[in-house]
Design an enzyme around this catalytic site. Structure first.
Site, PDB file in Angstrom:
ATOM      1  CB  SER A   1      -0.909   0.023   1.236  1.00 42.29           C
ATOM      2  OG  SER A   1      -1.542   1.284   1.366  1.00 42.29           O
TER       3      SER A   1
ATOM      4  CE1 TYR B   1      -3.821  -2.855   4.767  1.00 48.45           C
ATOM      5  CE2 TYR B   1      -3.023  -0.677   4.142  1.00 48.45           C
ATOM      6  CZ  TYR B   1      -3.528  -1.916   3.797  1.00 48.45           C
ATOM      7  OH  TYR B   1      -3.735  -2.219   2.471  1.00 48.45           O
TER       8      TYR B   1
ATOM      9  CE  LYS C   1      -1.281  -4.867   2.688  1.00 45.64           C
ATOM     10  NZ  LYS C   1      -1.434  -6.080   1.861  1.00 45.64           N
TER      11      LYS C   1
END
Length: 241
Positions: free
Chosen positions: A137, A150, A154
């Site tokens: 991301s 998150y 990633k």
């Protein structure tokens, strides 16, 4: 010989768009889904209706036995595995101070451990000349508040990419990551009001959210003709960063 792809998270969002695009490219596809059998079956039927080859199988990507079974299904059904797309992911948000560690652990299981488990099977079984494509991301670089867990998950995916590419030296297997920016998927849009969506859409110079087909196009390129791109993270985000 028909190339064969395994796409995790292939029932919805970027994963489904990638599965459909790879099938349109002539690749036989195994769609791996977490729990939504109806969506996975719908994706398979869509691919078949368009003249492609596809099957679906359920697996928790953090479960090594379930993942191994998905790879075995690809070999039994289509003869082997050439392309692996690590698209399964979850995105609960919360500040570092307030996030429940149970939620943090779930994010890490799917996004970090899941990518590692699938990549491990890929490293063992992908045929020479293949491609492994991870999905990260652009928030890893943007570092928005509430995306700490998150982005952390990633960031690990991006670190793994070049290491695995180097470990696969001599087998003509590329390993790359696609890092989408804000993309109009159910995962991204969930919980966001229209004002927030509009603000994010204006950030790229192209002044729109990404579409799943935008990301699938990059995945298709990395899965096929892009043999000299290896160990890289491509930020597919319209110029947001």
């Amino acid at each position: 010989m028909t190339r064969v792809a395994i796409v995790t998270g292939g029932s919805r969002g970027i994963g489904r768009a990638a599965a459909e695009r790879l099938a349109a490219d002539g690749t036989a596809v195994v769609i791996v889904y977490a729990g939504n059998k109806a969506a996975a079956d719908e994706a398979v039927e869509k691919i078949k209706a368009d003249g492609g080859q596809a099957v679906a199988t359920q697996a928790d990507v953090g479960d090594e036995e379930a993942v191994a079974a998905a790879f075995a299904l690809a070999a039994e059904t289509f003869g082997g595995v050439d392309v692996v797309v690590n698209s399964a992911g979850i995105m609960p948000l919360g500040t570092v101070a307030d996030m429940e560690l149970e939620v943090f652990d779930k994010i890490m299981r799917t996004n970090a451990r899941g990518t590692f488990v699938v990549s491990q099977q890929a490293a063992r079984t992908v045929r020479n000349g293949g491609a492994i494509i991870n999905v990260s991301s652009s928030v890893v670089g943007l570092r928005f508040p509430q995306y700490g867990a998150y982005a952390m998950s990633k960031g690990g995916v991006e670190a793994l990419t070049l290491i695995l590419a180097r470990e696969l030296r001599g087998r003509d297997i590329t390993v790359n990551t696609v890092a989408p920016g804000p993309t109009a998927t159910e995962l991204f849009l969930d919980g966001k009001d229209q004002a927030t969506i509009d603000t994010l859409a204006k950030q790229p110079p192209l002044e729109r959210l990404g579409a799943t087909d935008d990301i699938a196009e990059v995945i298709s390129f990395l899965a096929g003709p892009a043999r000299w791109i290896n160990g890289q993270t491509i930020r597919a985000n319209g110029g947001i960063i």
